[in-house]
Design a protein around this motif. Structure first.
Motif, short mmCIF file in Angstrom:
data_model
loop_
_atom_site.label_atom_id
_atom_site.label_comp_id
_atom_site.label_asym_id
_atom_site.label_seq_id
_atom_site.Cartn_x
_atom_site.Cartn_y
_atom_site.Cartn_z
N ILE A 24 0.88 -1.17 0.00
CA ILE A 24 0.00 0.00 0.00
C ILE A 24 0.92 1.22 0.00
CG2 ILE A 24 -1.82 1.25 1.20
CD1 ILE A 24 -2.47 -1.48 2.60
N LEU A 25 0.86 1.99 -1.07
CA LEU A 25 1.80 3.10 -1.26
C LEU A 25 1.06 4.42 -1.30
CD1 LEU A 25 4.67 4.11 -1.87
CD2 LEU A 25 4.20 3.68 -4.30
N PHE A 26 1.33 5.27 -0.33
CA PHE A 26 0.75 6.61 -0.30
C PHE A 26 1.70 7.59 -0.98
CE2 PHE A 26 -1.46 4.34 3.02
CZ PHE A 26 -2.77 4.76 2.85
N ALA A 27 1.16 8.77 -1.31
CA ALA A 27 1.95 9.73 -2.08
C ALA A 27 1.72 11.14 -1.57
CB ALA A 27 1.61 9.63 -3.56
N GLY A 28 1.91 11.34 -0.27
CA GLY A 28 1.77 12.69 0.26
C GLY A 28 1.16 12.72 1.64
N PHE A 29 0.72 13.91 2.05
CA PHE A 29 0.26 14.17 3.40
C PHE A 29 -0.97 13.35 3.75
CE2 PHE A 29 -2.03 16.54 6.67
CZ PHE A 29 -1.01 16.79 7.58
N GLN A 30 -0.97 12.81 4.96
CA GLN A 30 -2.11 12.05 5.49
C GLN A 30 -2.62 12.74 6.74
OE1 GLN A 30 -3.22 9.32 3.62
NE2 GLN A 30 -1.64 10.14 2.26
N ALA A 31 -3.81 13.30 6.68
CA ALA A 31 -4.36 14.07 7.80
C ALA A 31 -4.71 13.16 8.96
CB ALA A 31 -5.60 14.84 7.35
N ALA A 32 -4.60 13.69 10.17
CA ALA A 32 -4.94 12.95 11.37
C ALA A 32 -6.36 12.44 11.29
CB ALA A 32 -4.77 13.84 12.60
N GLY A 33 -6.55 11.18 11.72
CA GLY A 33 -7.88 10.60 11.73
C GLY A 33 -8.28 9.89 10.47
N ARG A 46 -7.74 6.96 7.38
CA ARG A 46 -7.16 5.62 7.28
C ARG A 46 -5.72 5.71 6.79
NH1 ARG A 46 -12.15 5.06 5.09
NH2 ARG A 46 -13.66 3.79 6.28
N GLY A 47 -5.47 6.68 5.91
CA GLY A 47 -4.11 6.84 5.41
C GLY A 47 -3.13 7.10 6.54
N ALA A 48 -3.48 8.01 7.45
CA ALA A 48 -2.61 8.30 8.58
C ALA A 48 -2.42 7.07 9.45
CB ALA A 48 -3.17 9.46 9.40
N ALA A 49 -3.50 6.31 9.66
CA ALA A 49 -3.41 5.10 10.47
C ALA A 49 -2.48 4.08 9.82
CB ALA A 49 -4.80 4.51 10.68
N LEU A 50 -2.62 3.89 8.52
CA LEU A 50 -1.79 2.92 7.81
C LEU A 50 -0.32 3.32 7.80
CD1 LEU A 50 -4.26 2.18 4.89
CD2 LEU A 50 -3.34 0.45 6.46
N VAL A 51 -0.05 4.59 7.50
CA VAL A 51 1.34 5.07 7.50
C VAL A 51 1.93 4.98 8.91
CG1 VAL A 51 2.79 7.12 7.17
CG2 VAL A 51 1.05 6.53 5.47
N GLY A 52 1.07 5.14 9.92
CA GLY A 52 1.51 5.06 11.31
C GLY A 52 1.72 3.65 11.81
N GLY A 53 1.47 2.65 10.98
CA GLY A 53 1.74 1.27 11.36
C GLY A 53 0.57 0.50 11.92
N ALA A 54 -0.66 0.93 11.65
CA ALA A 54 -1.84 0.23 12.17
C ALA A 54 -1.85 -1.23 11.71
CB ALA A 54 -3.11 0.93 11.71
N ALA A 71 0.17 -6.16 4.47
CA ALA A 71 0.92 -5.66 3.31
C ALA A 71 1.98 -4.66 3.76
CB ALA A 71 -0.04 -4.99 2.33
N GLU A 72 3.00 -4.52 2.94
CA GLU A 72 4.00 -3.46 3.15
C GLU A 72 3.31 -2.11 2.97
OE1 GLU A 72 8.05 -1.76 0.95
OE2 GLU A 72 7.28 -3.75 0.44
N VAL A 73 3.67 -1.13 3.78
CA VAL A 73 3.10 0.22 3.67
C VAL A 73 4.25 1.22 3.55
CG1 VAL A 73 1.68 2.00 4.75
CG2 VAL A 73 1.08 -0.42 5.05
N ASP A 74 4.15 2.12 2.58
CA ASP A 74 5.18 3.14 2.38
C ASP A 74 4.49 4.44 1.99
OD1 ASP A 74 7.63 4.42 2.17
OD2 ASP A 74 8.53 2.83 0.93
N ASN A 75 5.24 5.52 2.05
CA ASN A 75 4.70 6.84 1.67
C ASN A 75 5.78 7.63 0.96
OD1 ASN A 75 3.20 9.17 1.44
ND2 ASN A 75 3.44 9.80 3.56
N LEU A 76 5.53 7.99 -0.28
CA LEU A 76 6.46 8.83 -1.05
C LEU A 76 6.09 10.30 -0.81
CD1 LEU A 76 6.67 6.87 -4.42
CD2 LEU A 76 8.09 6.64 -2.37
N SER A 77 6.52 10.82 0.33
CA SER A 77 6.11 12.18 0.70
C SER A 77 6.69 13.23 -0.23
CB SER A 77 6.51 12.47 2.15
OG SER A 77 7.92 12.53 2.29
N MET A 78 7.77 12.88 -0.94
CA MET A 78 8.36 13.86 -1.86
C MET A 78 7.43 14.15 -3.05
SD MET A 78 9.13 10.73 -2.98
CE MET A 78 10.58 10.14 -2.13
#
Length: 452
Positions: free
Chosen positions: A351-360, A362-370, A384-391
């Protein structure tokens, strides 16, 4: 003159600023609150100012946290014009009906599955409300001042970020007020740099990344590494992506990787009707971006468009390695939730995110290791592996915000920092005070300031 902060105060969502002078009320942005439940509940509260008494609305850009409450405002009595750029108008014609459709769909799904506490569950607004809101949109050209009988003038400057995004300049009774909207990145491969602003009496500026800088990993190398690694173990890459801006940026990078043979040969799907429509719109509006129409066409051709629900279900049942880009970018709704339910439990997938994940979110939860996330009323295990390309974020980071402020010839009388989590906004406030010596304030929700 009064400036009230009805949203994006202490949070990155729900942008709404009301400027009042001599009985005239101008609302800058009309966004939805997203993320934490206590924020989402604000969407259901009566608007703090009677909609019928608001003279006009000015949109900085089309993202729903800036435009998505418009259908409710119109339904509740707003009858004035909504000023925005041409591209923002085009994108709102996609985003607002789609938002209404998803709200109706979610309510229907909740009623059918019985997991809502409300009997029956209702949408915040419907398709008819969205269509009525679209009729109020009145486009303005960038860099052209327009004066209104109410006594103020308005000018839009390019903000970068996404096509049509604007920095709003309002001149009124001898005061120049600048609203930054969401500022884009410098030297972005697809979007223009944010316009330089030289002066303002008052500045309202976003602070989403006020306490951090974007990682310096090469975006394409990181993207290729993740896709290739996942495919090698027989997995699928799910990319929750904002339908406007981020999805198209991902297509741009994936096409470059494919054409240079740095990416394994796996199918790439764009599974979001809204993102598909937005992609076609962006291809038509190359004048608002760095890429030519042909370059955008080439980037957009890298993906197979998934139009129907049946097609979406079919790729969910396909166990072969692939890349699926689907909205929403913070995994708060849309088709991506069905993909997460299917692919999150399998450690072969990413699961690959691509930027800011606001508090609350699911994206923030997943990036935070839920270890699990709740989707459609049930908990789904996350293996699944979870990563975030914040750049790949379309927001200026702390250093880029300071670079933009460096264009001012003299300090504003006051700089208000909004559209950021509390830590981000306050960190930027201290930096601006220490490095620039400016007066700076982080307003609270529902706060009103007098602009002298």
């Amino acid at each position: 003159m009064k400036l009230s902060f009805f949203g994006a105060a202490g949070t990155v969502t729900g942008s709404r600023y009301l400027l009042e002078n001599d009985g005239v009320r101008v609302l800058i942005d009309c966004g939805l609150f997203q993320g934490l439940k206590n924020l989402r509940l604000r969407n259901w509260a009566p608007f703090p100012a009677p909609p019928k008494h608001i003279s006009c609305v000015v949109l900085t850009h089309a993202h729903l946290d800036h435009s998505g409450y418009l259908p409710a405002l119109v339904r509740d009595g707003f009858k004035g014009p909504v000023y925005c750029s041409d591209a923002t108008r085009d994108l709102c014609e996609i985003l607002l009906p789609d938002s209404a459709h998803l709200l109706e769909q979610d309510a229907e799904y909740a009623n059918r599955r019985g997991f809502s506490k409300h009997k029956p569950a209702l949408p915040l607004y419907n398709a008819t409300d969205a269509e009525r809101a679209l009729k109020r949109l009145s486009p303005l050209h960038f860099d052209r001042r327009r004066t209104f009988p109410e006594g103020f003038s308005l000018r839009l400057h390019r903000a970068g970020h996404i096509p049509g995004a604007a920095i709003v300049e309002i001149d009124w009774s001898g005061r120049k007020i600048i609203f930054s909207g969401d500022l884009g990145r410098y030297d972005d491969p697809t979007m223009m740099d944010p316009s330089a602003i030289m002066e303002a009496h008052y500045l309202v500026m976003e602070s989403t990344y006020g306490d951090r800088t974007h990682e310096r990993r090469d975006a394409e190398e990181a993207l290729a590494s993740i896709v290739n690694r996942t495919a090698a173990r027989g997995g699928t890459v799910i990319i929750p992506a904002f339908a406007v801006g981020r999805a198209q940026t991902l297509l741009f990078h994936l096409e470059r990787l494919k054409s240079s043979r740095r990416l394994v040969d796996v199918p790439i799907y764009l599974n979001s009707p809204m993102a598909i429509d937005a992609t076609e719109t962006l291809c038509r509006r190359a004048d608002d971006q760095r890429l030519t129409r042909e370059e955008w066409r080439r980037a957009c051709s890298v993906a197979r468009y998934v139009e129907s629900v049946d097609e979406s279900k079919a790729i969910n049942e396909d166990d072969a390695p692939k890349v699926i880009i689907s909205a929403s970018g913070m995994a708060t709704g849309g088709r991506v939730l069905h993909h997460l339910k299917k692919f999150a439990p399998d450690p072969r997938n990413t699961i690959l995110f691509a930027g800011f994940q606001a508090a609350g979110t699911r994206g923030a939860a997943l990036v935070g290791g839920a270890q699990s996330v709740k989707i459609h009323g049930e908990y789904v295990p996350v293996r699944a592996e979870v990563d975030n390309l914040s750049m790949l974020s379309a927001h200026a980071d702390a250093n880029e915000l300071m670079r933009w402020l460096g264009n001012f010839r003299r300090p504003p009388r006051m700089t208000f920092l909004t559209h950021g989590e509390p830590t981000a906004s306050d960190t930027l406030r201290l930096r601006i005070q220490d490095e620039l010596g400016w007066r700076c304030h982080v307003p609270e929700m529902m706060e009103t300031s007098i602009l002298e």
